[in-house]
Design an enzyme around this catalytic site. Sequence first.
Site, PDB file in Angstrom:
ATOM      1  N   ASN A  37      24.716  21.294  53.494  1.00 57.72           N
ATOM      2  CA  ASN A  37      23.265  21.325  53.689  1.00 57.72           C
ATOM      3  C   ASN A  37      22.533  20.333  52.782  1.00 57.72           C
ATOM      4  O   ASN A  37      22.681  20.377  51.559  1.00 57.72           O
ATOM      5  CB  ASN A  37      22.757  22.752  53.423  1.00 57.72           C
ATOM      6  CG  ASN A  37      21.421  23.029  54.081  1.00 57.72           C
ATOM      7  OD1 ASN A  37      20.902  22.206  54.825  1.00 57.72           O
ATOM      8  ND2 ASN A  37      20.867  24.207  53.809  1.00 57.72           N
ATOM      9  N   ARG A 147      20.695  42.561  52.641  1.00 56.72           N
ATOM     10  CA  ARG A 147      20.266  41.816  51.455  1.00 56.72           C
ATOM     11  C   ARG A 147      18.749  41.816  51.410  1.00 56.72           C
ATOM     12  O   ARG A 147      18.088  41.549  52.418  1.00 56.72           O
ATOM     13  CB  ARG A 147      20.795  40.381  51.536  1.00 56.72           C
ATOM     14  CG  ARG A 147      20.603  39.603  50.261  1.00 56.72           C
ATOM     15  CD  ARG A 147      20.931  38.113  50.440  1.00 56.72           C
ATOM     16  NE  ARG A 147      19.775  37.374  50.893  1.00 56.72           N
ATOM     17  CZ  ARG A 147      19.633  36.046  50.760  1.00 56.72           C
ATOM     18  NH1 ARG A 147      20.604  35.325  50.219  1.00 56.72           N
ATOM     19  NH2 ARG A 147      18.545  35.444  51.200  1.00 56.72           N
ATOM     20  N   TYR A 159      12.665  31.816  46.677  1.00 58.63           N
ATOM     21  CA  TYR A 159      13.880  31.721  47.473  1.00 58.63           C
ATOM     22  C   TYR A 159      14.041  32.966  48.363  1.00 58.63           C
ATOM     23  O   TYR A 159      13.836  34.088  47.901  1.00 58.63           O
ATOM     24  CB  TYR A 159      15.133  31.585  46.587  1.00 58.63           C
ATOM     25  CG  TYR A 159      16.362  31.851  47.404  1.00 58.63           C
ATOM     26  CD1 TYR A 159      16.842  30.880  48.267  1.00 58.63           C
ATOM     27  CD2 TYR A 159      16.966  33.113  47.418  1.00 58.63           C
ATOM     28  CE1 TYR A 159      17.902  31.148  49.112  1.00 58.63           C
ATOM     29  CE2 TYR A 159      18.036  33.381  48.257  1.00 58.63           C
ATOM     30  CZ  TYR A 159      18.487  32.391  49.097  1.00 58.63           C
ATOM     31  OH  TYR A 159      19.529  32.663  49.939  1.00 58.63           O
ATOM     32  N   ASP A 210      20.082  38.506  46.065  1.00 57.03           N
ATOM     33  CA  ASP A 210      20.518  37.165  45.661  1.00 57.03           C
ATOM     34  C   ASP A 210      19.565  36.626  44.596  1.00 57.03           C
ATOM     35  O   ASP A 210      18.380  36.396  44.879  1.00 57.03           O
ATOM     36  CB  ASP A 210      20.523  36.245  46.890  1.00 57.03           C
ATOM     37  CG  ASP A 210      21.255  34.940  46.646  1.00 57.03           C
ATOM     38  OD1 ASP A 210      21.509  34.608  45.469  1.00 57.03           O
ATOM     39  OD2 ASP A 210      21.557  34.247  47.637  1.00 57.03           O
ATOM     40  N   HIS A 212      20.061  33.770  43.123  1.00 56.77           N
ATOM     41  CA  HIS A 212      20.063  32.331  43.412  1.00 56.77           C
ATOM     42  C   HIS A 212      20.019  31.468  42.154  1.00 56.77           C
ATOM     43  O   HIS A 212      19.211  30.549  42.024  1.00 56.77           O
ATOM     44  CB  HIS A 212      18.926  31.974  44.378  1.00 56.77           C
ATOM     45  CG  HIS A 212      19.360  31.006  45.444  1.00 56.77           C
ATOM     46  ND1 HIS A 212      19.109  29.668  45.380  1.00 56.77           N
ATOM     47  CD2 HIS A 212      20.072  31.191  46.582  1.00 56.77           C
ATOM     48  CE1 HIS A 212      19.625  29.058  46.446  1.00 56.77           C
ATOM     49  NE2 HIS A 212      20.230  29.964  47.185  1.00 56.77           N
ATOM     50  N   GLU A 236      23.866  38.794  43.379  1.00 51.59           N
ATOM     51  CA  GLU A 236      24.524  37.520  43.732  1.00 51.59           C
ATOM     52  C   GLU A 236      24.032  36.369  42.864  1.00 51.59           C
ATOM     53  O   GLU A 236      22.841  36.277  42.575  1.00 51.59           O
ATOM     54  CB  GLU A 236      24.212  37.247  45.199  1.00 51.59           C
ATOM     55  CG  GLU A 236      24.738  35.944  45.753  1.00 51.59           C
ATOM     56  CD  GLU A 236      24.512  35.888  47.266  1.00 51.59           C
ATOM     57  OE1 GLU A 236      24.564  36.958  47.920  1.00 51.59           O
ATOM     58  OE2 GLU A 236      24.269  34.795  47.784  1.00 51.59           O
ATOM     59  N   GLU A 262      29.170  30.736  46.429  1.00 52.41           N
ATOM     60  CA  GLU A 262      28.835  29.981  47.638  1.00 52.41           C
ATOM     61  C   GLU A 262      28.824  28.473  47.415  1.00 52.41           C
ATOM     62  O   GLU A 262      28.952  27.709  48.367  1.00 52.41           O
ATOM     63  CB  GLU A 262      27.498  30.449  48.238  1.00 52.41           C
ATOM     64  CG  GLU A 262      26.293  30.171  47.377  1.00 52.41           C
ATOM     65  CD  GLU A 262      25.015  30.745  47.978  1.00 52.41           C
ATOM     66  OE1 GLU A 262      25.009  31.927  48.346  1.00 52.41           O
ATOM     67  OE2 GLU A 262      24.026  30.005  48.068  1.00 52.41           O
ATOM     68  N   ARG A 283      32.527  34.688  46.727  1.00 48.68           N
ATOM     69  CA  ARG A 283      31.798  34.331  47.951  1.00 48.68           C
ATOM     70  C   ARG A 283      32.073  32.913  48.429  1.00 48.68           C
ATOM     71  O   ARG A 283      31.259  32.297  49.104  1.00 48.68           O
ATOM     72  CB  ARG A 283      30.297  34.555  47.755  1.00 48.68           C
ATOM     73  CG  ARG A 283      29.937  36.010  47.481  1.00 48.68           C
ATOM     74  CD  ARG A 283      28.441  36.254  47.457  1.00 48.68           C
ATOM     75  NE  ARG A 283      27.818  36.010  48.730  1.00 48.68           N
ATOM     76  CZ  ARG A 283      27.174  34.900  49.059  1.00 48.68           C
ATOM     77  NH1 ARG A 283      27.051  33.899  48.202  1.00 48.68           N
ATOM     78  NH2 ARG A 283      26.656  34.769  50.250  1.00 48.68           N
ATOM     79  N   HIS A 312      29.995  33.679  52.017  1.00 51.43           N
ATOM     80  CA  HIS A 312      28.721  33.088  52.392  1.00 51.43           C
ATOM     81  C   HIS A 312      28.681  32.903  53.913  1.00 51.43           C
ATOM     82  O   HIS A 312      29.651  32.453  54.509  1.00 51.43           O
ATOM     83  CB  HIS A 312      28.640  31.719  51.702  1.00 51.43           C
ATOM     84  CG  HIS A 312      27.291  31.074  51.726  1.00 51.43           C
ATOM     85  ND1 HIS A 312      27.140  29.717  51.607  1.00 51.43           N
ATOM     86  CD2 HIS A 312      26.051  31.590  51.829  1.00 51.43           C
ATOM     87  CE1 HIS A 312      25.851  29.419  51.634  1.00 51.43           C
ATOM     88  NE2 HIS A 312      25.163  30.535  51.762  1.00 51.43           N
ATOM     89  N   ASP A 316      23.267  27.620  57.590  1.00 51.57           N
ATOM     90  CA  ASP A 316      23.746  26.234  57.472  1.00 51.57           C
ATOM     91  C   ASP A 316      25.272  26.157  57.554  1.00 51.57           C
ATOM     92  O   ASP A 316      25.842  25.074  57.513  1.00 51.57           O
ATOM     93  CB  ASP A 316      23.226  25.572  56.194  1.00 51.57           C
ATOM     94  CG  ASP A 316      23.435  26.396  54.947  1.00 51.57           C
ATOM     95  OD1 ASP A 316      22.839  27.475  54.845  1.00 51.57           O
ATOM     96  OD2 ASP A 316      24.201  25.959  54.077  1.00 51.57           O
ATOM     97  N   GLU A 339      28.535  37.814  54.878  1.00 54.89           N
ATOM     98  CA  GLU A 339      27.125  37.548  55.160  1.00 54.89           C
ATOM     99  C   GLU A 339      26.983  37.081  56.619  1.00 54.89           C
ATOM    100  O   GLU A 339      27.817  36.330  57.118  1.00 54.89           O
ATOM    101  CB  GLU A 339      26.614  36.441  54.226  1.00 54.89           C
ATOM    102  CG  GLU A 339      25.140  36.141  54.345  1.00 54.89           C
ATOM    103  CD  GLU A 339      24.698  35.047  53.361  1.00 54.89           C
ATOM    104  OE1 GLU A 339      25.536  34.198  53.000  1.00 54.89           O
ATOM    105  OE2 GLU A 339      23.525  35.057  52.958  1.00 54.89           O
ATOM    106  N   TRP A 402      17.376  25.880  41.542  1.00 50.25           N
ATOM    107  CA  TRP A 402      16.741  26.457  42.737  1.00 50.25           C
ATOM    108  C   TRP A 402      17.614  27.561  43.298  1.00 50.25           C
ATOM    109  O   TRP A 402      18.817  27.489  43.286  1.00 50.25           O
ATOM    110  CB  TRP A 402      16.532  25.386  43.818  1.00 50.25           C
ATOM    111  CG  TRP A 402      15.994  26.014  45.072  1.00 50.25           C
ATOM    112  CD1 TRP A 402      14.722  26.484  45.287  1.00 50.25           C
ATOM    113  CD2 TRP A 402      16.727  26.291  46.282  1.00 50.25           C
ATOM    114  NE1 TRP A 402      14.627  27.023  46.536  1.00 50.25           N
ATOM    115  CE2 TRP A 402      15.833  26.921  47.165  1.00 50.25           C
ATOM    116  CE3 TRP A 402      18.046  26.071  46.667  1.00 50.25           C
ATOM    117  CZ2 TRP A 402      16.220  27.336  48.448  1.00 50.25           C
ATOM    118  CZ3 TRP A 402      18.430  26.467  47.928  1.00 50.25           C
ATOM    119  CH2 TRP A 402      17.515  27.103  48.820  1.00 50.25           C
TER     120      TRP A 402
END
Length: 402
Positions: A37, A147, A159, A210, A212, A236, A262, A283, A312, A316, A339, A402
């Site tokens: 991605n 989630r 996010y 998550d 992130h 996560e 991920e 993951r 994951h 994407d 997921e 991010w």
Amino acid sequence: MRIIDARVIVSCPGRNFVTLKIETESGVYGVGDATLNGREMAVVSYLTEHVVPQLIGRDASRISDLWEYLYKGAYWRRGPVTMTAIAAVDTALWDIKGKVAGLPVYQLLGGRARDGVTVYGHANAAGFDGLLSEISGYADLGYRAVRIQTGIPGLSSTYGVSKDRMFYEPADAALPTENVWSTARYLNHIPTVFQQVRAEFGPDLKLLHDVHHRLTPIEAARLGKSLEPYDLTWMEDPVPAELQEGFRLIRQHTTTPIAVGEVFNTIWDCQQLITEQLIDYIRATVVHAGGITHLRRIFDLAALYHVRSGSHGATDLSPVCMAAALHVDVSIPNFGLQEYMRHTPETDEVFPHAYHFEDGYLFPGEEPGLGVDIDEEKAARYPYRPASLPVNRLEDGTVHSW
Ligand code: EZ4
Ligand code: CO
């Protein structure tokens, strides 16, 4: 069975996907997902310039040998671009092997170790009422695990909270958009959300969250502790995971289970996390961790240390990756959760597939190979559109994960 052709197909049916199609002299072909991605064209170039010319004329049945050839033969090891390209080749070769054998790939991996693959969906909304109706929607569809992501008071976006109600897509502009982040606002808000969600839905629904990659280990420890009363299935990506030993600190403080992986590309990204039992779910995915061959190696190591899979499965990761993931999920002993974010109708049309959802489970289907294809004519109707993931900054302007 020689490889006579390999092609890279780029298509944007709602979002960008990169697909490798390998053809053999017998007419049997296989497909592999090569989508990274926001960096799609780097993998396209790696494949077309460096990998495809080396595939022509080779024996498609020698999956392990070709994996080692591409990994060791490049000299430059690991990294997301290399490992995504190798994954695409590996996945396509497993697809071919299954078709030649006349068996779904999971049969070649040892057969079914369970009836169905338990999946979790994404419930998200800016505010609490919207969130409750999203969760109810998933529960009504039969999901056993959800989630939860929600807006943070004082932050204009965060996010995991979608603009489109059904399809969350963070790669939302050709050049990165910018988000603003506040750890303090987040840590104060999230426990109140889970307290209300647990009170509303009772003890049975599995709840996940998550983070992130946004916290430090001690901040993640505080979050894990504050969420313990609400019995999360996992927290996560609590911290960026380059520093594997950093997870020791989280582990010392909380029993909230931890899931990570991920963005991992190889077993070396999680070897310490697994062998020191610093995580509960790994993951990593077929597409970003070297294909079915390498992902199985990761999951086998994990099984020795009571770590389960939690692959994951965001939008994407193309339906080709999802199909491959399901064959792995259904056949390994230490499966945890998969997921499952639904793809758009355009994506499903370009990638016809045998897997299907029923009552909270995904099933890989019984087609020989992976049971997924790419309709090249339809794919050609959706040309590539540059798209980037957002960049995150703290309120004072500092660039943050991010
Ligand atoms: O941000 O797949 O768990 N899912 C995720 C995803 C990732 C995207 C990045 O491409 O964290 O939403
Ligand atoms: Co994630």
